[in-house]
Design an enzyme around this catalytic site. Structure first.
Site, PDB file in Angstrom:
ATOM      1  N   HIS A  98      53.079  25.900 -42.734  1.00 18.55           N
ATOM      2  CA  HIS A  98      53.323  24.454 -42.843  1.00 18.55           C
ATOM      3  C   HIS A  98      53.438  24.098 -44.323  1.00 18.55           C
ATOM      4  O   HIS A  98      52.750  24.681 -45.165  1.00 18.55           O
ATOM      5  CB  HIS A  98      52.170  23.696 -42.179  1.00 18.55           C
ATOM      6  CG  HIS A  98      52.467  22.245 -41.981  1.00 18.55           C
ATOM      7  ND1 HIS A  98      52.434  21.343 -43.022  1.00 18.55           N
ATOM      8  CD2 HIS A  98      52.825  21.537 -40.880  1.00 18.55           C
ATOM      9  CE1 HIS A  98      52.761  20.137 -42.561  1.00 18.55           C
ATOM     10  NE2 HIS A  98      52.999  20.231 -41.256  1.00 18.55           N
ATOM     11  N   GLU A 168      60.872  21.369 -40.706  1.00 16.33           N
ATOM     12  CA  GLU A 168      60.145  20.187 -41.163  1.00 16.33           C
ATOM     13  C   GLU A 168      60.544  19.895 -42.611  1.00 16.33           C
ATOM     14  O   GLU A 168      59.950  20.462 -43.544  1.00 16.33           O
ATOM     15  CB  GLU A 168      58.635  20.420 -41.084  1.00 16.33           C
ATOM     16  CG  GLU A 168      58.122  20.612 -39.671  1.00 16.33           C
ATOM     17  CD  GLU A 168      56.681  20.118 -39.527  1.00 16.33           C
ATOM     18  OE1 GLU A 168      56.425  19.387 -38.567  1.00 16.33           O
ATOM     19  OE2 GLU A 168      55.830  20.443 -40.363  1.00 16.33           O
TER      20      GLU A 168
HETATM   21  P1  13P Z   1      54.482  13.475 -39.276  1.00 16.04           P
HETATM   22  O1  13P Z   1      54.947  13.423 -37.832  1.00 16.04           O
HETATM   23  O2  13P Z   1      53.235  12.687 -39.523  1.00 16.04           O
HETATM   24  O3  13P Z   1      55.590  13.182 -40.219  1.00 16.04           O
HETATM   25  O4  13P Z   1      54.035  14.999 -39.548  1.00 16.04           O
HETATM   26  C1  13P Z   1      54.914  16.025 -39.216  1.00 16.04           C
HETATM   27  C2  13P Z   1      54.208  17.316 -39.369  1.00 16.04           C
HETATM   28  O5  13P Z   1      53.871  17.709 -40.477  1.00 16.04           O
HETATM   29  C3  13P Z   1      53.905  18.058 -38.155  1.00 16.04           C
HETATM   30  O6  13P Z   1      53.506  19.354 -38.442  1.00 16.04           O
END
Ligand code: 13P
Length: 243
Positions: A98, A168
C-alpha cells in the site's frame, strides 16, 4: 466482483462490534452471489471479525484480509506479524505494498516481492497495490512508474496462484479526487495486457457517488475502499449500488 474494506488504523473493539451489527442487518445477503466482501481490520481485531463471521454463518460471503505482513516468516522482529500467524487466524489475503507503507515505512519493491512470496507459501492471496503520485501523473510518466511496480509479478508468472492487483493512485487516496473513467481505464487496460489472468481492483476516494460508474468499467474487478468503508450505512449502500 471483490469489495475490500481497508479500515487502516481506525476502529477499536467496540466500534467493530457496532459496525458489524449494523452492517450485517443492513445487507440483503441472499442478493449477494457474485460478490466477495473482504474486511481488512487492524491486526488485534482480526480474531473478533472472524468470530462475528462464524457466528453469523457468513463464511461464504465475507473474508478476512490483513493490511500488511512482515517479509520474514518468523524470527526476532519485535512488534511485527508474519503470514504464519495470519494464516493460523483464518486470514485469507494480505494487502501488500500500500502506498502508505511504501511512503511511511520505506517499503521497497524487494521487500514487497518477499511478502508476496510468503503469502504464496502460505496459500494466501497477496493484494498488490500500485499507483503513481501526483507529480508522476502531472509529468506524464505514470505508466512507467506503474510498470516498475507491477513488474515484481514477473518473478511469479509461472506460479499458478491467485494474486490480486489494486490500482490506487496516491493522489486519489483520502483526497476526494478520483481519476476520470478514461484515466482509470487506461491504467487498468495497460496492466491487464501485462497480466491478463489477474483481477485488478480500483481504490482511491471510492464512494457512493462514484462507485457504480467506476466499478462498471470493463477492466475492473472490484474496489478497495478506505474512508467510505468505515461507516456501515455508507459501505452497505456502496455494495447495494453495484449493479
Ligand atoms: P480512501 O477510500 O479513503 O481514499 O482510501 C483508499 C485506500 O487507500 C484503500 O486502500
Amino acid at each position: 466482483m471483490i469489495i475490500i474494506a481497508n479500515w487502516k488504523m481506525n476502529k477499536d473493539f467496540k466500534d467493530l462490534e457496532r459496525f458489524m451489527d449494523s452492517f450485517i442487518s443492513l445487507q440483503s445477503w441472499e442478493a449477494i452471489s457474485d460478490l466477495k466482501i473482504f474486511f481488512s481490520p487492524s491486526f488485534p481485531l482480526i480474531n473478533e471479525v472472524r468470530n462475528i463471521i462464524n457466528y453469523n454463518s457468513l463464511n461464504s460471503k465475507i473474508r478476512i484480509c490483513a493490511q500488511n505482513c512482515h517479509h520474514e516468516i518468523d524470527g526476532a522482529f519485535t512488534g511485527e506479524v508474519s503470514v504464519k500467524v495470519l494464516d493460523s487466524l483464518g486470514v485469507s489475503s494480505v494487502i501488500i505494498g500500500h502506498s502508505e507503507r511504501r511512503n511511511y515505512f520505506n517499503e521497497t519493491n524487494d521487500i514487497i516481492e518477499k511478502k508476496i512470496s510468503n503469502c504464496i507459501k502460505y496459500d494466501m492471496i497477496p493484494i498488490l497495490c500500485f499507483g503513481e503520485n501526483l507529480n508522476e501523473r502531472k509529468k506524464g510518466n505514470y505508466l512507467n512508474v506503474i510498470e516498475s511496480q507491477v513488474n515484481i509479478l514477473n518473478s511469479f508468472k509461472k506460479i499458478d496462484h491467485e494474486i490480486i492487483l489494486a490500482y490506487e493512485p496516491v493522489w486519489a487516496i483520502g483526497s476526494g479526487l478520483t481519476p476520470s473513467l478514461d484515466e482509470i481505464n487506461e491504467v487498468h487496460l495497460f496492466v491487464k495486457n501485462k497480466f491478463p489472468k489477474l483481477k485488478i481492483l480500483y481504490g482511491g476516494s471510492l464512494n457512493l457517488n462514484n462507485a457504480n460508474d467506476i466499478l462498471s468499467l470493463n477492466n475492473i474487478d472490484g474496489g478497495l475502499i478506505g474512508g467510505a468503508s468505515l461507516d456501515p450505512y455508507s459501505f452497505s449502500s456502496i455494495i447495494r449500488s453495484i449493479k
